[in-house]
Design a protein around this motif. Structure first.
Motif, PDB file in Angstrom:
ATOM      1  N   PHE A  11     -87.412  79.546  77.225  1.00 36.11           N
ATOM      2  CA  PHE A  11     -87.173  78.627  78.341  1.00 36.11           C
ATOM      3  C   PHE A  11     -87.922  77.308  78.136  1.00 36.11           C
ATOM      4  O   PHE A  11     -87.367  76.223  78.333  1.00 36.11           O
ATOM      5  CB  PHE A  11     -87.605  79.280  79.652  1.00 36.11           C
ATOM      6  N   ALA A  12     -89.188  77.407  77.733  1.00 37.09           N
ATOM      7  CA  ALA A  12     -89.988  76.207  77.552  1.00 37.09           C
ATOM      8  C   ALA A  12     -89.479  75.366  76.385  1.00 37.09           C
ATOM      9  O   ALA A  12     -89.444  74.135  76.471  1.00 37.09           O
ATOM     10  CB  ALA A  12     -91.457  76.574  77.327  1.00 37.09           C
ATOM     11  N   VAL A  13     -89.066  76.030  75.311  1.00 36.71           N
ATOM     12  CA  VAL A  13     -88.546  75.292  74.152  1.00 36.71           C
ATOM     13  C   VAL A  13     -87.228  74.604  74.499  1.00 36.71           C
ATOM     14  O   VAL A  13     -86.981  73.459  74.118  1.00 36.71           O
ATOM     15  CB  VAL A  13     -88.365  76.242  72.948  1.00 36.71           C
ATOM     16  N   GLY A  14     -86.366  75.306  75.245  1.00 34.19           N
ATOM     17  CA  GLY A  14     -85.066  74.750  75.576  1.00 34.19           C
ATOM     18  C   GLY A  14     -85.105  73.654  76.625  1.00 34.19           C
ATOM     19  O   GLY A  14     -84.344  72.691  76.559  1.00 34.19           O
ATOM     20  N   SER A  15     -86.012  73.794  77.589  1.00 38.68           N
ATOM     21  CA  SER A  15     -86.046  72.843  78.700  1.00 38.68           C
ATOM     22  C   SER A  15     -87.169  71.824  78.603  1.00 38.68           C
ATOM     23  O   SER A  15     -87.128  70.784  79.253  1.00 38.68           O
ATOM     24  CB  SER A  15     -86.172  73.593  80.030  1.00 38.68           C
ATOM     25  N   GLY A  16     -88.190  72.150  77.836  1.00 44.79           N
ATOM     26  CA  GLY A  16     -89.351  71.275  77.762  1.00 44.79           C
ATOM     27  C   GLY A  16     -90.248  71.365  78.974  1.00 44.79           C
ATOM     28  O   GLY A  16     -91.179  70.571  79.128  1.00 44.79           O
ATOM     29  N   VAL A  17     -90.004  72.350  79.846  1.00 43.11           N
ATOM     30  CA  VAL A  17     -90.778  72.517  81.075  1.00 43.11           C
ATOM     31  C   VAL A  17     -91.744  73.673  80.894  1.00 43.11           C
ATOM     32  O   VAL A  17     -91.358  74.755  80.439  1.00 43.11           O
ATOM     33  CB  VAL A  17     -89.859  72.792  82.278  1.00 43.11           C
ATOM     34  N   THR A  18     -92.996  73.460  81.238  1.00 49.13           N
ATOM     35  CA  THR A  18     -94.012  74.512  81.188  1.00 49.13           C
ATOM     36  C   THR A  18     -94.481  74.795  82.605  1.00 49.13           C
ATOM     37  O   THR A  18     -95.174  73.965  83.209  1.00 49.13           O
ATOM     38  CB  THR A  18     -95.203  74.073  80.321  1.00 49.13           C
ATOM     39  N   PRO A  19     -94.119  75.956  83.179  1.00 49.62           N
ATOM     40  CA  PRO A  19     -94.445  76.210  84.584  1.00 49.62           C
ATOM     41  C   PRO A  19     -95.914  76.511  84.829  1.00 49.62           C
ATOM     42  O   PRO A  19     -96.360  76.495  85.968  1.00 49.62           O
ATOM     43  CB  PRO A  19     -93.583  77.442  84.908  1.00 49.62           C
ATOM     44  N   ALA A  20     -96.682  76.779  83.786  1.00 50.67           N
ATOM     45  CA  ALA A  20     -98.080  77.136  83.981  1.00 50.67           C
ATOM     46  C   ALA A  20     -98.927  75.896  84.258  1.00 50.67           C
ATOM     47  O   ALA A  20     -98.634  74.800  83.792  1.00 50.67           O
ATOM     48  CB  ALA A  20     -98.619  77.869  82.756  1.00 50.67           C
TER      49      ALA A  20
END
Length: 206
Positions: free
Chosen positions: A83-92
């Motif tokens: 998810f982070a690689v695909g979206s560039g978003v890091t929820p932490a």
């Protein structure tokens, strides 16, 4: 000088003349990305505390219930990384990490009999969050598949070992929560909650 010594000296000179620069760093090898994925979370306090607390919670459920976390958590790590690689978003974030550790510590300290389905859902969610957080270590040249494999392997091994130790020590099938073993595990939960509380205070400090 004897013939044997002259031969040995000549062989040494030839070997030194053909020597090349040695490359002893594993990060330059293809398997370096696997080891990077496996070792990075084990060197991060947020990951270490969360993974140990999850393993203790799995052990408190007993062997039959705890096995689900062993499978679910590595899948969550891979899903969060993807998810982070695909979206560039890091929820932490520091506050999210602190609240996560605080909640896990409180669950351990309270010794609640959490349903397996609920705890598996929590493990999956935490796996996604921590997997996304570890995506920050991926470089442009990193092999993402090897990195994900190392991350999942580390999560699997850590949860399995901690759960096995908790089962061996806690003996949930034979001893009540009020036994000294159960109290010791609850005390560890209190320490985990204290760590989360301190991290929350530091993250909110100006």
């Amino acid at each position: 000088m004897s013939t044997l010594r002259r031969t040995a000296l000549l062989a040494a000179v030839l070997l030194l003349a053909q020597a090349q620069i040695a490359d002893a760093h594993i990060v330059s090898a293809r398997l370096g990305d696997f080891y990077a994925g496996a070792l990075h979370p084990l060197l991060t306090m947020q990951d270490v505390v969360v993974w140990i607390a999850l393993g203790l919670l799995a052990g408190s459920l007993g062997a039959a219930g705890g096995r689900w976390l062993v499978m679910v958590f590595p899948l969550g790590l891979c899903a969060g990384l993807a998810f982070a690689v695909g979206s560039g978003v890091t929820p932490a974030s520091p506050l999210v990490d602190a609240v996560t550790i605080l909640v896990l510590g409180l669950l351990l300290a309270a010794a609640l009999r959490i349903p397996v389905t609920l705890l598996s859902a929590i493990a999956l969610l935490l796996g996604v969050i921590r997997g996304a957080a570890n995506a920050g270590e991926l470089g442009p040249q990193s092999d993402r598949l090897l990195y994900a494999a190392g991350l999942a392997a580390a999560g699997y091994v850590t949860i399995t070992l901690v759960m096995a130790l908790a089962l061996t020590f806690r003996r949930p099938e034979t001893e009540p929560v009020s036994s000294w073993r159960g109290i010791a595990v609850r005390a560890v939960g209190g320490w985990v909650a204290a760590i989360g509380l301190m991290m929350a205070g530091l993250s909110l400090a100006p």
